[in-house]
Enzyme design. Structure first.
Site, PDB file in Angstrom:
ATOM      1  N   THR A   1      -8.037  11.596  30.913  1.00  0.00           N
ATOM      2  CA  THR A   1      -9.500  11.491  31.616  1.00  0.00           C
ATOM      3  C   THR A   1      -9.570  11.908  33.030  1.00  0.00           C
ATOM      4  O   THR A   1     -10.514  12.453  33.600  1.00  0.00           O
ATOM      5  CB  THR A   1     -10.132  10.126  31.220  1.00  0.00           C
ATOM      6  OG1 THR A   1     -10.312   9.963  29.951  1.00  0.00           O
ATOM      7  CG2 THR A   1     -11.577  10.137  32.061  1.00  0.00           C
TER       8      THR A   1
ATOM      9  N   SER B   1      -4.087  12.069  25.103  1.00  0.00           N
ATOM     10  CA  SER B   1      -3.162  10.901  25.050  1.00  0.00           C
ATOM     11  C   SER B   1      -3.188  10.461  23.346  1.00  0.00           C
ATOM     12  O   SER B   1      -2.234   9.607  23.076  1.00  0.00           O
ATOM     13  CB  SER B   1      -3.489   9.737  25.939  1.00  0.00           C
ATOM     14  OG  SER B   1      -4.589   9.228  25.580  1.00  0.00           O
ATOM     15  N   SER B   2      -4.173  10.669  22.842  1.00  0.00           N
ATOM     16  CA  SER B   2      -4.254  10.243  21.408  1.00  0.00           C
ATOM     17  C   SER B   2      -2.970  10.943  20.634  1.00  0.00           C
ATOM     18  O   SER B   2      -2.678  10.511  19.509  1.00  0.00           O
ATOM     19  CB  SER B   2      -5.507  10.476  20.433  1.00  0.00           C
ATOM     20  OG  SER B   2      -6.444   9.433  21.500  1.00  0.00           O
TER      21      SER B   2
ATOM     22  N   CYS C   1      -2.026 -12.493  18.478  1.00  0.00           N
ATOM     23  CA  CYS C   1      -2.456 -13.277  19.693  1.00  0.00           C
ATOM     24  C   CYS C   1      -2.043 -12.639  21.033  1.00  0.00           C
ATOM     25  O   CYS C   1      -0.770 -12.576  21.118  1.00  0.00           O
ATOM     26  CB  CYS C   1      -2.327 -14.619  19.726  1.00  0.00           C
ATOM     27  SG  CYS C   1      -2.783 -15.702  18.449  1.00  0.00           S
TER      28      CYS C   1
END
Length: 335
Positions: free
Chosen positions: A12, A58-59, A272
């Protein structure tokens, strides 16, 4: 004067508006940097820009692209005091983790950064992220792979993306920040350094079959049986709490046992963000150890995946991979 290599991979930060929305455009980012007076101000390190061709979304970044970034750093290692890698945010934490293992014997800063808003737009966070990353790379106090974003410097293999639209996009849930940037850049000297010894060397990754399974209520483990073959080198199992799994259908443990017998390394991480896996704290997690699984302790999933790639790429046998997955190699886990 310190000299920094800026490696622009895409993302981006350098995108420009097009008829199809924001997209990278070859050469436009170099022109944008030339218009930022602060990059040539007194006190700024000198810098050069290396722009990837083609620029990467980046994906789509995976093993080949991690190796590509690593080679650029290796090939220019002796010519610069530090490196700033500009990267899309979606997989930045994966790349930071991968580079932390690949760059053996690293004794210079490698800072990954990017932005949530393109540099060409008003209110862009790109300018501060870029300038501060260059300064941190030039100061040479954080000689490891780091991720800088939104005023916070994070150990690369402790970072995880926490927000899709916030300007503080990354978090370090189980390790202190390496530095915070306010009026001054305040380093946490207590947690810096001592990660990698020996001469600098790039340990390239090879393609390796690795999977991730996230446990959820009602999961039907038998659906994953087809992938548990001899071709699967490693799998990260994201469990509840400290390493707990449901045992209502008695399907998972036999599946893990078969995977272990096939040579697959099963690494147990927690869903978590904070805390650590403690296999054996409850009966349902003790069964994982008996089935041959290893603890990921408080590693992020990003770090666990990258570490599996690294250890298998080194050519280690299963027993050594299993042992080293539970050892702290680059500050990626706390025992």
């Amino acid at each position: 004067m310190k000299k920094i290599c800026i490696i622009y991979t895409g993302g981006t930060i350098g995108m420009v508006p097009t008829d199809q929305g924001y997209a990278p455009e070859a050469g436009s980012f170099a022109a944008a940097l030339a218009g930022i007076d602060d990059l040539s101000a007194e006190g700024m390190p000198a810098w050069d820009l290396i722009e990837f061709d083609p620029l990467l979304d980046s994906s789509n970044i995976a093993v080949d692209q991690w190796n590509q970034i690593g080679r650029v750093i290796r090939d220019n290692y002796d010519s610069y005091d530090g490196f700033v890698v500009l990267h899309g945010t979606d997989t930045m934490a994966y790349t930071a983790s991968a580079l932390s293992f690949m760059l053996e014997g690293l004794d210079k800063p490698v800072i990954l950064t990017g932005s949530q808003i393109p540099l060409c737009r008003l209110r862009s966070d790109a300018r501060d992220n870029l300038i501060t990353s260059i300064l941190i790379a030039g100061e040479g106090k954080a000689c490891e792979v780091c991720l800088y974003f939104g005023g916070r410097l994070i150990r690369g293999n402790r970072a995880t993306k926490a927000s899709a639209d916030g300007l503080i996009a990354f978090d370090s849930p189980n390790y202190p920040l390496l530095a915070e940037a306010g009026i001054d850049i305040r380093y946490n000297k207590r947690v810096l350094g001592g990660l990698s010894a020996g001469e600098f060397h790039l340990a390239e990754f090879r393609e390796t079959s690795i999977g991730v399974i996230k446990v959820f209520p009602g999961i039907q483990f038998q659906l994953f049986e087809p992938i548990m073959t001899e071709g699967l080198n490693g799998i990260v199992l994201e469990t509840f709490g400290t390493g707990n799994i449901p045992n209502y259908d008695d399907a998972l443990l036999p599946m893990i046992k078969r995977a272990f017998d096939n040579g697959t390394i099963v690494v147990v991480c927690s869903q978590c963000p904070q805390g650590t896996v403690r296999l054996g704290a409850y009966e349902v997690s003790a069964a994982l150890t008996r089935a041959g699984a290893v603890s990921g302790f408080n590693m992020t999933t990003e770090a666990a995946v990258a570490k599996l790639y690294y250890l298998f790429s080194k050519g280690y046998n299963r027993d050594r991979v299993k042992v080293e997955m539970e050892e702290d190699l680059r500050g990626e886990l706390t025992l």
